[in-house]
Design a protein around this motif. Structure first.
Motif, PDB file in Angstrom:
ATOM      1  N   LYS A 219      34.428  43.345  35.466  1.00 52.95           N
ATOM      2  CA  LYS A 219      33.855  44.508  36.149  1.00 52.95           C
ATOM      3  C   LYS A 219      32.598  44.079  36.928  1.00 52.95           C
ATOM      4  O   LYS A 219      32.144  42.943  36.836  1.00 52.95           O
ATOM      5  CB  LYS A 219      33.509  45.595  35.122  1.00 52.95           C
ATOM      6  N   ASP A 220      32.039  45.030  37.651  1.00 53.95           N
ATOM      7  CA  ASP A 220      30.898  44.701  38.519  1.00 53.95           C
ATOM      8  C   ASP A 220      29.692  44.185  37.743  1.00 53.95           C
ATOM      9  O   ASP A 220      28.877  43.439  38.280  1.00 53.95           O
ATOM     10  CB  ASP A 220      30.509  45.911  39.375  1.00 53.95           C
ATOM     11  N   ASP A 221      29.575  44.571  36.466  1.00 51.13           N
ATOM     12  CA  ASP A 221      28.440  44.090  35.671  1.00 51.13           C
ATOM     13  C   ASP A 221      28.693  42.718  35.049  1.00 51.13           C
ATOM     14  O   ASP A 221      27.856  42.192  34.308  1.00 51.13           O
ATOM     15  CB  ASP A 221      28.100  45.104  34.564  1.00 51.13           C
ATOM     16  N   GLY A 222      29.856  42.130  35.354  1.00 51.26           N
ATOM     17  CA  GLY A 222      30.179  40.806  34.838  1.00 51.26           C
ATOM     18  C   GLY A 222      30.854  40.822  33.475  1.00 51.26           C
ATOM     19  O   GLY A 222      31.205  39.766  32.941  1.00 51.26           O
ATOM     20  N   GLU A 223      31.069  42.005  32.905  1.00 52.43           N
ATOM     21  CA  GLU A 223      31.732  42.114  31.603  1.00 52.43           C
ATOM     22  C   GLU A 223      33.250  42.133  31.786  1.00 52.43           C
ATOM     23  O   GLU A 223      33.764  42.752  32.712  1.00 52.43           O
ATOM     24  CB  GLU A 223      31.296  43.395  30.875  1.00 52.43           C
ATOM     25  N   TRP A 224      33.952  41.453  30.873  1.00 48.39           N
ATOM     26  CA  TRP A 224      35.416  41.430  30.908  1.00 48.39           C
ATOM     27  C   TRP A 224      35.983  42.675  30.230  1.00 48.39           C
ATOM     28  O   TRP A 224      35.514  43.058  29.158  1.00 48.39           O
ATOM     29  CB  TRP A 224      35.942  40.188  30.199  1.00 48.39           C
ATOM     30  N   VAL A 225      36.995  43.265  30.847  1.00 49.42           N
ATOM     31  CA  VAL A 225      37.694  44.406  30.224  1.00 49.42           C
ATOM     32  C   VAL A 225      39.196  44.224  30.383  1.00 49.42           C
ATOM     33  O   VAL A 225      39.664  43.611  31.359  1.00 49.42           O
ATOM     34  CB  VAL A 225      37.281  45.763  30.848  1.00 49.42           C
ATOM     35  N   MET A 226      39.940  44.729  29.405  1.00 46.77           N
ATOM     36  CA  MET A 226      41.393  44.738  29.540  1.00 46.77           C
ATOM     37  C   MET A 226      41.776  45.989  30.314  1.00 46.77           C
ATOM     38  O   MET A 226      41.519  47.105  29.875  1.00 46.77           O
ATOM     39  CB  MET A 226      42.065  44.750  28.163  1.00 46.77           C
ATOM     40  N   THR A 227      42.360  45.803  31.485  1.00 49.82           N
ATOM     41  CA  THR A 227      42.713  46.948  32.333  1.00 49.82           C
ATOM     42  C   THR A 227      44.191  47.310  32.234  1.00 49.82           C
ATOM     43  O   THR A 227      44.642  48.258  32.860  1.00 49.82           O
ATOM     44  CB  THR A 227      42.337  46.679  33.803  1.00 49.82           C
ATOM     45  N   GLY A 228      44.930  46.566  31.452  1.00 47.98           N
ATOM     46  CA  GLY A 228      46.342  46.888  31.250  1.00 47.98           C
ATOM     47  C   GLY A 228      47.018  45.888  30.341  1.00 47.98           C
ATOM     48  O   GLY A 228      46.587  44.728  30.247  1.00 47.98           O
ATOM     49  N   MET A 229      48.052  46.352  29.659  1.00 45.41           N
ATOM     50  CA  MET A 229      48.809  45.480  28.764  1.00 45.41           C
ATOM     51  C   MET A 229      50.225  46.035  28.690  1.00 45.41           C
ATOM     52  O   MET A 229      50.406  47.247  28.575  1.00 45.41           O
ATOM     53  CB  MET A 229      48.139  45.492  27.377  1.00 45.41           C
ATOM     54  N   ALA A 230      51.202  45.162  28.805  1.00 45.10           N
ATOM     55  CA  ALA A 230      52.585  45.639  28.826  1.00 45.10           C
ATOM     56  C   ALA A 230      53.554  44.581  28.314  1.00 45.10           C
ATOM     57  O   ALA A 230      53.322  43.383  28.456  1.00 45.10           O
ATOM     58  CB  ALA A 230      52.977  46.037  30.247  1.00 45.10           C
ATOM     59  N   VAL A 231      54.635  45.057  27.721  1.00 43.83           N
ATOM     60  CA  VAL A 231      55.751  44.180  27.375  1.00 43.83           C
ATOM     61  C   VAL A 231      56.599  43.988  28.624  1.00 43.83           C
ATOM     62  O   VAL A 231      56.891  44.947  29.342  1.00 43.83           O
ATOM     63  CB  VAL A 231      56.611  44.802  26.248  1.00 43.83           C
TER      64      VAL A 231
END
Length: 347
Positions: A219-231
Motif C-alpha cells: 500500500k501507499d504507506d509501504g505496508e504489505w496487505v493481502m488483497t486477494g486469495m483464491a483456489v
C-alpha cells in the motif's frame, strides 16, 4: 515533464492498450505516462524514447528519465539481458526490482526456517546424468523452464519399470523406452535452462489439479496487505491449474473445507495466510531490494501438507476479477500506481 510515470514493458504493439495504465497514473496526480521497452532506454544520455500519454492522447517522444518507473514486462531471452541491465544500472528508479530466476529465488527461500518445511526438493538441471538420478530418487518430477511464467513449458516426467512417461499441458501422454531418457532430456535442455522439482499429488477428489494464489501488494504507506486469495482449479487431465487454459477459481476456505474437512480446511487456510503474509518482508530483507507486489502460489497435497510452489513479482490479477468482481479487480490494478505516487513524494 518532471511528474511523469515511466512504465517499462516487453513490447508496444498499440499505445492505446496502455490507456488504462495512463488513467490510473493521472488519477494519482501524475501528469502522464511514458511507455517504453528496455531498448528505448539510452543509458548514456539518460533519456527514454517512448510513447507518452498526456492531455488524452499518445505521442512518441524523447524525455529525460522519469523520477519513478514501474516494470510490467515479461521479457523474451533476447530482451531479458537488456531489461536486467536497465534495472541494475540503478539510473532509473523502479517501484520494484527483480528476484532472478526460479533457482535464485529458491536459494533465498531455503534461508528461512519458516519456509524451509514448505519447499519442494528442487535442483537446476546441469546434466542428463544428474536429471536421471533425481528422477530415480523421486520417480515423478516436474521439469520447468528456469525463467518460465504462466505455466508455459512445464513437463511431468514419470519413471516406470522399463519406460518413462512425459506429459505437457494440453497434450497426451508419451511413453518412451528408458534408454531414450538421456537423449530426451538433452533435447529439452537445448530449448533453454530448466529446473526439476519433486512432483506432489495436488489433485482434488475429482482428480483435478488445484493450487492457491495469494496476492500481496504494498500500500501507499509501504505496508504489505493481502488483497486477494483464491483456489485455481485446472481442467481435467491438465498437469497445472492455469486459469488462462480453462481453469476455475474458488474461495479458499470453502474449497479446502470441502477437500480436507472443516477443521483441517480451516487450519490450512490460516496457515496459507500466515505463510503468504510472512514472505514479502522476508524476501525484501533477503535480497535487500524493494518489491511492489507478489503473487504467492501454494498447494496442498492429498495428505494435507502445505507446499510453497513459487513466487511471482508480476502476478496476473484476472483471478481476482473472476472471484471478487470487477470493482475489486480494478482496485488491485490501481494499488501499484498509488504506491508509485507515494515513492515519488518520498524521493
Amino acid at each position: 515533464m518532471n511528474n511523469i510515470l515511466g512504465i517499462m514493458t516487453h513490447r508496444i504493439m498499440r499505445p492505446e492498450n496502455f490507456t488504462r495504465h495512463a488513467r490510473s497514473a493521472i488519477a494519482e496526480k501524475f501528469e502522464g505516462v511514458i511507455i517504453y521497452t528496455p531498448k528505448d532506454v539510452n543509458l548514456q544520455k539518460r533519456q527514454i524514447h517512448g510513447c507518452v500519454y498526456q492531455s488524452g492522447g499518445w505521442t512518441r517522444k524523447t524525455v529525460p528519465y522519469p523520477k519513478i518507473n514501474m516494470d510490467i514486462g515479461f521479457y523474451p531471452p533476447a530482451l531479458e539481458g537488456r531489461a536486467s541491465l536497465v534495472k541494475k544500472s540503478k539510473q532509473l528508479r523502479f517501484t520494484g526490482y527483480g528476484l532472478g530466476n526460479k533457482c535464485k529465488i529458491q536459494s533465498h527461500l531455503v534461508g528461512s526456517s519458516v519456509l524451509k518445511p514448505h519447499l519442494l526438493p528442487t535442483e537446476k538441471i546441469n546434466s542428463s546424468q544428474q536429471f536421471i538420478q533425481f528422477l530415480k530418487k523421486h520417480e515423478i518430477i516436474m521439469v520447468k523452464p528456469i525463467n518460465g511464467w504462466g505455466g508455459r513449458g512445464i513437463i511431468k516426467v514419470t519413471l516406470e519399470k522399463e519406460r518413462f512417461v512425459v506429459q505437457r499441458d494440453g497434450a497426451g501422454k508419451q511413453s518412451l523406452p528408458i534408454d531414450r531418457l538421456d537423449s530426451y532430456i538433452r533435447g529439452v535442455l537445448k530449448s533453454g535452462r530448466h529446473l526439476m522439482q519433486k512432483w506432489i499429488d495436488i489433485r482434488n477428489k475429482n482428480g483435478k489439479v488445484y493450487d492457491i494464489r495469494a496476492l500481496m501488494q504494498k500500500k501507499d504507506d509501504g505496508e504489505w496487505v493481502m488483497t486477494g486469495m483464491a483456489v485455481r482449479e485446472g481442467m481435467k487431465n491438465k498437469i497445472t491449474s492455469n486459469i488462462k487454459s480453462g481453469g476455475d477459481a474458488y474461495k479458499v476456505a470453502e474449497y479446502l473445507e470441502g477437500e480436507q474437512g472443516s477443521e483441517e480446511g480451516e487450519a490450512l487456510t490460516k496457515s496459507i495466510v500466515e505463510v503468504a503474509e510472512y514472505i514479502p518482508d522476508f524476501v525484501e530483507k533477503s535480497y535487500n531490494s524493494r518489491l511492489s507486489e507478489l503473487g504467492i502460489d501454494l498447494a496442498v497435497d492429498r495428505s494435507g501438507k502445505l507446499w510453497l510452489i513459487e513466487i511471482n513479482i508480476k502476478p496476473g490479477k484476472m483471478i481476482i476479477k473472476r472471484l471478487y468482481g470487477k470493482k475489486a479487480w480494478e482496485q488491485c490494478l490501481h494499488i501499484p500506481f498509488h504506491y508509485a505516487r507515494n515513492l515519488l513524494e518520498k524521493k
